[in-house]
Enzyme design. Structure first.
Site, PDB file in Angstrom:
ATOM      1  N   HIS A 168      -2.315   1.356  11.820  1.00 50.96           N
ATOM      2  CA  HIS A 168      -1.254   2.239  11.353  1.00 50.96           C
ATOM      3  C   HIS A 168      -0.641   1.733  10.050  1.00 50.96           C
ATOM      4  CE1 HIS A 168       1.904   5.293  12.055  1.00 50.96           C
ATOM      5  NE2 HIS A 168       2.634   4.455  11.327  1.00 50.96           N
ATOM      6  N   HIS A 184       0.756   1.684   4.492  1.00 52.32           N
ATOM      7  CA  HIS A 184       1.800   1.018   3.720  1.00 52.32           C
ATOM      8  C   HIS A 184       1.273  -0.224   3.004  1.00 52.32           C
ATOM      9  CE1 HIS A 184       4.935   3.540   5.421  1.00 52.32           C
ATOM     10  NE2 HIS A 184       4.481   3.281   6.635  1.00 52.32           N
ATOM     11  N   LYS A 230       1.982  12.805   1.756  1.00 48.29           N
ATOM     12  CA  LYS A 230       3.049  11.958   2.301  1.00 48.29           C
ATOM     13  C   LYS A 230       4.215  12.059   1.327  1.00 48.29           C
ATOM     14  CE  LYS A 230       4.079   7.840   4.806  1.00 48.29           C
ATOM     15  NZ  LYS A 230       3.514   6.871   5.740  1.00 48.29           N
TER      16      LYS A 230
END
Length: 297
Positions: A168, A184, A230
């Protein structure tokens, strides 16, 4: 480094004790890549508003975010080299059960072994042991790290074990093919951008006022990934994998809350570190730039 007890928080709700240990990690991060030398970013324009659930976004950046990355340098460092091997080990969509091969399992262990040899992770380990939060035995600590980052869990209730903290946070995944989750990490972002899967849309300024600097090691940004947008993402830029894993692991251990948000001052950056728990594993974690270069301190 000698770690003392919890210090009084001062100014702007900054957690001083956590800031102290994170600054120690920052100083020890010899694998952090120098902006302008080993990589260059092109910030371009400020990203616009994206309506909730929409995948339409004005493109304020005609060129990629990364105009240059020294891949030879990147691949010459053990933790980066092992990190790169992990990026193709996961199914993108939640709800699709992950099947870990023996080779992939070995890659996970090699990555952890490489990180545990760094001074960054050694420092994080000492801190957590001092706090009574981690096992002093290195093999047991490695097992704790594995469970936090690589143990599979079920993010989509209708499927099998389809996710883990590492996937993730560092690789990224999608929800029902409609929403980007995670992603990220700057190395993965560059990797996906290089293969034309990511389209950088522009930077997101704090309160729509500050303009980031191209030498900043933290960036709030907007992008599309395989056609999905995003609206706001955030990541460290140029820092090593061991720095990120160490930082987020420490915050994870320090709080039993489902969602932890803590303000820290790391180097010149005022950051909010966000960590979501998923049982005994990390659900997501990321930094949010509040300010830099001592502005508004």
């Amino acid at each position: 480094m000698y770690f003392v007890g919890l210090k009084e928080k001062k100014g702007l709700g900054i957690d001083q004790e956590l800031s102290d240990v994170l600054n120690e990690l920052w100083k020890l991060d010899v694998n952090r890549m120098k902006p302008g030398k080993y990589y260059k970013v092109n910030l371009q324009g400020k990203a616009g508003f994206v309506a909730e659930g929409s995948n339409n976004a004005r493109d304020s950046a005609r060129a990629p975010l990364f105009s240059y990355v020294d891949e030879k340098k990147l691949k010459s460092m053990d933790t980066y080299a092992h990190f790169l091997n992990l990026l193709d080990n996961y199914e993108m969509s939640t709800g699709v059960t992950e099947h870990v091969t023996k080779e992939e399992l070995q890659e996970n262990h090699l990555f952890l072994d490489a990180m545990l040899k760094t001074e960054v992770m050694k420092c994080a380990h000492r801190f957590l042991v001092c706090k009574g939060l981690a096992q002093s035995d290195l093999a047991q600590f490695k097992s704790q790290l594995y469970d936090i980052w690589f143990k599979l869990y079920r993010r989509d209730k209708n499927g099998g074990e389809d996710s883990c903290g590492f996937e993730h946070v560092f690789v990224g995944e999608t929800k029902y093919g409609k929403e980007i989750m995670g992603l990220h990490n700057w190395v993965q972002f560059y990797h996906q951008e290089k293969h034309n899967h990511v389209n950088y849309k522009g930077y997101k300024a704090r309160n729509n006022k500050d303009t980031p600097d191209e030498d900043d090691h933290v960036l709030n940004l907007q992008f599309s990934w395989n056609g999905l947008v995003k609206p706001v993402g955030s990541c460290f830029i140029g820092v090593s994998p061991e720095f990120e894993v160490a930082l987020f692991t420490i915050v994870f251990f320090l709080s039993d809350e489902r969602v932890t948000k803590v303000t820290v001052k790391v180097d010149e950056y005022l950051l909010e570190i966000v960590v979501y728990r998923f049982g005994r594993s990390i659900g997501t974690s990321y930094p949010k730039m509040i300010s830099s270069n001592n502005r508004d301190f």
